[in-house]
Design an enzyme around this catalytic site. Structure first.
Site, PDB file in Angstrom:
ATOM      1  N   GLU A   1      -8.294 -12.535 -15.735  1.00  0.00           N
ATOM      2  CA  GLU A   1      -7.971 -11.391 -14.895  1.00  0.00           C
ATOM      3  C   GLU A   1      -9.082 -11.285 -13.859  1.00  0.00           C
ATOM      4  O   GLU A   1     -10.250 -11.067 -14.208  1.00  0.00           O
ATOM      5  CB  GLU A   1      -7.871 -10.086 -15.682  1.00  0.00           C
ATOM      6  CG  GLU A   1      -7.449  -8.931 -14.768  1.00  0.00           C
ATOM      7  CD  GLU A   1      -7.563  -7.541 -15.387  1.00  0.00           C
ATOM      8  OE1 GLU A   1      -7.211  -6.565 -14.687  1.00  0.00           O
ATOM      9  OE2 GLU A   1      -8.017  -7.427 -16.543  1.00  0.00           O
TER      10      GLU A   1
ATOM     11  N   ASP B   1     -15.424  -9.822 -13.073  1.00  0.00           N
ATOM     12  CA  ASP B   1     -15.765  -8.811 -12.073  1.00  0.00           C
ATOM     13  C   ASP B   1     -17.273  -8.869 -11.849  1.00  0.00           C
ATOM     14  O   ASP B   1     -18.025  -9.226 -12.760  1.00  0.00           O
ATOM     15  CB  ASP B   1     -15.362  -7.409 -12.550  1.00  0.00           C
ATOM     16  CG  ASP B   1     -15.027  -6.476 -11.390  1.00  0.00           C
ATOM     17  OD1 ASP B   1     -15.900  -6.284 -10.531  1.00  0.00           O
ATOM     18  OD2 ASP B   1     -13.898  -5.947 -11.346  1.00  0.00           O
TER      19      ASP B   1
ATOM     20  N   ASP C   1      -8.409  -4.964  -3.743  1.00  0.00           N
ATOM     21  CA  ASP C   1      -8.563  -4.368  -2.413  1.00  0.00           C
ATOM     22  C   ASP C   1      -7.763  -5.227  -1.433  1.00  0.00           C
ATOM     23  O   ASP C   1      -8.001  -6.430  -1.328  1.00  0.00           O
ATOM     24  CB  ASP C   1     -10.043  -4.373  -2.025  1.00  0.00           C
ATOM     25  CG  ASP C   1     -10.315  -3.634  -0.721  1.00  0.00           C
ATOM     26  OD1 ASP C   1      -9.399  -3.558   0.130  1.00  0.00           O
ATOM     27  OD2 ASP C   1     -11.440  -3.163  -0.539  1.00  0.00           O
TER      28      ASP C   1
ATOM     29  N   LYS D   1      -8.115  -4.891   7.192  1.00  0.00           N
ATOM     30  CA  LYS D   1      -8.678  -5.246   8.489  1.00  0.00           C
ATOM     31  C   LYS D   1      -8.709  -6.758   8.684  1.00  0.00           C
ATOM     32  O   LYS D   1      -9.029  -7.505   7.760  1.00  0.00           O
ATOM     33  CB  LYS D   1     -10.083  -4.671   8.633  1.00  0.00           C
ATOM     34  CG  LYS D   1     -10.114  -3.155   8.712  1.00  0.00           C
ATOM     35  CD  LYS D   1     -11.531  -2.644   8.904  1.00  0.00           C
ATOM     36  CE  LYS D   1     -11.554  -1.124   9.000  1.00  0.00           C
ATOM     37  NZ  LYS D   1     -12.935  -0.603   9.177  1.00  0.00           N
TER      38      LYS D   1
ATOM     39  N   ASP E   1      -0.430  -1.888  -5.633  1.00  0.00           N
ATOM     40  CA  ASP E   1       0.235  -0.738  -5.016  1.00  0.00           C
ATOM     41  C   ASP E   1       0.316  -0.910  -3.502  1.00  0.00           C
ATOM     42  O   ASP E   1       0.876  -0.068  -2.811  1.00  0.00           O
ATOM     43  CB  ASP E   1      -0.544   0.538  -5.326  1.00  0.00           C
ATOM     44  CG  ASP E   1      -1.921   0.527  -4.680  1.00  0.00           C
ATOM     45  OD1 ASP E   1      -2.692  -0.419  -4.946  1.00  0.00           O
ATOM     46  OD2 ASP E   1      -2.232   1.437  -3.896  1.00  0.00           O
TER      47      ASP E   1
END
Length: 233
Positions: free
Chosen positions: A60, A85, A134, A138, A170
């Protein structure tokens, strides 16, 4: 201002406490940048030695608190799971939960995701989950999108030929960007859904596991999208 200062100080102390506790956890691995940059990291191609079995390996990426990693590990005891992470204070919760529950098929790796091809061997991974990354909307941030071509090339190295990538987000932008890129590269899209909770046919692992942040998005009325695809042609 004193209240805000106290909040910051408490938060910093909690982070430091979690960092120290992570160092004592048998399921947390924190290689140094120097170890990785040499390209000969000791577990690269040999993660089965950490888990002491040859079960399929699932990653993950950007695991946050590790909720998906731990939930999948509970459901699939015959697979090994690694949450990755750079923010160790976040995945501390998942690592602690896994230890408390005696889940031996879970590990957490503190590193930057763009280094995964230096940490895993060719064809060593069977599946990748990317949960609520994220979207880096941009244009200047395109190189940081976790489904851009550079990342797809890294996934292709470490995934076995039958391996799949799962993207749950999302962000309609991230969903559309990824689908467009996959079609442009001629890569196989196994399943795509722009609203998994209102359209039928969504995979069980997508519907039955909800993270803290996902619940927040749902409360705000956001749709949750999902794409499963291959990187090997």
């Amino acid at each position: 201002m004193p209240f805000r200062k106290n909040v910051i100080e408490v938060g910093s102390k909690n982070k430091l406490k979690r960092f120290k506790e992570n160092e004592t956890f048998s399921n947390v691995i924190q290689p140094t940048r120097e170890e990785i940059s040499k390209g000969t990291y000791k577990l690269k191609g040999s993660w089965h030695t950490h888990f002491k079995n040859n079960n399929p390996l699932v990653l993950e990426l950007g695991c946050g608190k590790g909720e998906y990693t731990v939930a999948l590990a509970r459901k699939y005891p015959n697979k090994n799971f690694i949450g990755i992470d750079i923010k160790g204070a976040r995945f501390w919760r998942g690592a602690k939960t896994a230890l408390e529950e005696g889940l031996e098929n879970v590990a957490f790796l503190r590193t930057q995701i763009e280094l995964i091809d230096l940490l895993f061997g060719a064809n060593e991974v069977s599946e990748i989950w990317i949960t609520f990354p994220d979207p880096q909307i941009k244009y200047k941030r395109t190189k940081h999108r976790m489904t851009n071509q550079s990342f797809l090339d890294k996934y292709r190295i470490i995934l076995n030929p039958k391996g799949v990538v799962n993207l749950k987000t999302d962000s309609e932008f991230m969903h559309g960007y990824t689908l467009g890129l996959l079609h442009g590269l001629g890569l196989e899209v196994i399943y795509a859904n722009h609203d998994v909770y209102t359209n039928e046919g969504s995979p069980e692992d997508v519907l039955n596991i909800q993270t803290f942040y996902e619940n927040q998005y749902l409360e705000k009325g956001k749709s949750i999208t999902f794409v499963q695809f291959k990187v090997h042609q």
